[in-house]
Design an enzyme around this catalytic site. Structure first.
Site, short mmCIF file in Angstrom:
data_model
loop_
_atom_site.label_atom_id
_atom_site.label_comp_id
_atom_site.label_asym_id
_atom_site.label_seq_id
_atom_site.Cartn_x
_atom_site.Cartn_y
_atom_site.Cartn_z
N SER A 16 0.80 -1.23 0.00
CA SER A 16 0.00 0.00 0.00
C SER A 16 0.82 1.28 0.00
O SER A 16 0.35 2.34 0.40
CB SER A 16 -1.06 0.01 1.09
OG SER A 16 -0.53 -0.18 2.34
N THR A 55 0.41 2.36 4.73
CA THR A 55 0.85 3.73 4.43
C THR A 55 2.00 4.15 5.33
O THR A 55 1.98 3.86 6.52
CB THR A 55 -0.32 4.70 4.71
OG1 THR A 55 -1.33 4.44 3.75
CG2 THR A 55 0.09 6.15 4.63
N THR A 97 1.29 6.94 -0.02
CA THR A 97 0.43 5.75 -0.01
C THR A 97 -0.13 5.46 -1.40
O THR A 97 -0.25 6.36 -2.23
CB THR A 97 -0.75 5.96 0.95
OG1 THR A 97 -1.47 4.75 1.10
CG2 THR A 97 -1.71 7.03 0.48
N ARG A 116 -10.78 8.00 -6.04
CA ARG A 116 -10.83 8.20 -4.58
C ARG A 116 -9.49 8.73 -4.06
O ARG A 116 -8.42 8.25 -4.43
CB ARG A 116 -11.17 6.88 -3.90
CG ARG A 116 -11.24 6.95 -2.37
CD ARG A 116 -9.95 6.58 -1.69
NE ARG A 116 -10.08 6.45 -0.24
CZ ARG A 116 -9.05 6.30 0.58
NH1 ARG A 116 -7.82 6.25 0.10
NH2 ARG A 116 -9.23 6.21 1.87
N THR A 150 -2.42 7.24 9.85
CA THR A 150 -2.55 6.07 8.99
C THR A 150 -3.91 5.45 9.29
O THR A 150 -4.48 5.69 10.34
CB THR A 150 -1.42 5.06 9.24
OG1 THR A 150 -1.58 3.93 8.37
CG2 THR A 150 -1.40 4.56 10.67
N GLY A 151 -4.41 4.67 8.34
CA GLY A 151 -5.71 4.04 8.56
C GLY A 151 -6.72 4.52 7.54
O GLY A 151 -6.34 5.10 6.51
C1 SD4 Z 1 -5.77 6.16 2.89
N1 SD4 Z 1 -4.69 6.54 5.01
O1 SD4 Z 1 -5.60 6.34 1.70
C2 SD4 Z 1 -4.56 5.88 3.75
C3 SD4 Z 1 -4.39 4.40 3.85
C4 SD4 Z 1 -3.57 3.90 4.99
O2 SD4 Z 1 -2.63 2.20 6.15
O3 SD4 Z 1 -3.15 4.61 5.86
N2 SD4 Z 1 -3.32 2.65 5.08
O4 SD4 Z 1 -6.87 6.15 3.42
#
Ligand code: SD4
Length: 316
Positions: free
Chosen positions: A73, A176, A194, A204, A227-228
């Site tokens: 990712s 990420t 990311t 998106r 992150t997330g």
């Molecule tokens: C997102 N925050 O594009 C990023 C993805 C991510 O661990 O952090 N993944 O939503």
């Protein structure tokens, strides 16, 4: 150079005050999300030790992750959107308020370096999609062929068997890299890069390229990164919120915890959704907190580079 210590407060007439801990931080210091933060921190510290600026360091650090073929990712080897196209988001920011980002960009191996070019060579903060790609060409970035990495192709083929679109990031599905750092003079910078949510809708964009959501840095206060699941982080301006909470006197840890509480209160169905934050203040004190267990981060100082498990709102 001071070491990261929790020094019990000196006894005072006020009993309550004497219970309080005084946090002493450490500089230079670099924090990055997840396991790949370890080699990324090493690359960033290497740059700093070689005389690079903290900005050079946070760019160099995450460039390492952008090339990591094991990572699904970050970078062009990341998992594609539901049309099978890998699109990348990245942002970079310095403690004096300069920032740049790219979103929904294709065929660029190092989106973090493109984000830096947006910051340094344009009057803008953010370029997206085809415009970002055209700017990359102007800046001499090579365009990579649009083929999925073998791992990503395999995962995408499997996903297509059901094509279930679940816009969630849970504890098994993350990667990420967000990196924040402070040098020994107190200058800060951060970077975030990311390929975003796997099998996202084409177009998106997550939190990572959005200044204040995935990343925010202010030399007067501190820095934060996220992150997330980006949608949950954007809704609360997560990184900006943390820096502002620190400005109002919260420690980095308290600020991260409050941001997670806010995120949970503004997002329904949080049970299967992971998000986590890292913060440092201008003294080099750190904080980390996540919605669920499983979030970890790498912390590098001039003495060591170690993985640390973050605490979380929900307990293991
Ligand atoms: C997102 N925050 O594009 C990023 C993805 C991510 O661990 O952090 N993944 O939503």
């Amino acid at each position: 150079m001071s070491s990261a210590l929790l020094i019990p407060g000196v006894a005072t007439a006020c009993a309550q005050e004497s219970q309080k801990a005084v946090l002493v931080g450490e500089k230079p210091l670099i924090l990055s999300t997840w396991n790949h933060g370890l080699p990324a921190n090493a690359a960033a510290m290497g740059k700093l030790n070689a005389g690079g600026s903290i900005l050079d360091a946070v760019e160099e650090g995450v460039r390492d992750t952008e090339l990591d073929l094991a990572n699904l990712s970050v970078g062009l080897q990341g998992l594609p959107d539901r049309e099978g196209i890998t699109t990348l988001d990245a942002s970079i920011m310095t403690g004096d308020g300069n920032c740049g980002s790219v979103a929904f960009v294709r065929q660029i191996k190092h989106p973090i370096s493109l984000a830096r070019k947006v910051m340094e060579n344009t009057p803008h903060v953010m370029l997206a999609g085809e415009g970002a790609r055209q700017f990359a060409i102007m800046e001499g970035f090579p365009l990579e062929e649009e083929v999925l990495s073998p791992k990503a192709a395999e995962a995408y083929a499997k996903w297509k068997e059901t094509s279930q679109y679940k816009p969630i990031i849970n504890i098994e599905n993350h990667d990420t890299i967000g990196m924040i750092g402070i040098d020994s003079q107190g200058n800060m910078a951060g970077s975030c890069t990311t390929s975003g949510l796997a099998y996202k809708m084409h177009g998106r964009v997550g939190d990572s390229p959005i200044i204040g959501a995935g990343l925010y840095v202010d030399n007067e206060v501190g820095a934060a990164t996220a992150t997330g699941l980006g949608e949950t982080i954007i809704k609360i301006c997560g990184s900006f919120l943390i820096v502002e909470l620190m400005r109002q006197g919260r420690t980095p840890q308290e600020a991260c915890e409050e941001a997670v509480r806010r995120l949970i209160s503004k997002n329904k169905n949080i049970n299967d959704i992971q998000a986590g934050f890292l913060a440092i203040n201008k003294e080099g004190v750190t904080g980390a907190f996540a919605v669920h267990p499983g979030f970890n981060f790498a912390k590098a100082t001039s003495k060591e580079n170690v993985m640390i498990d973050s605490s979380s709102h929900f307990k293991p």
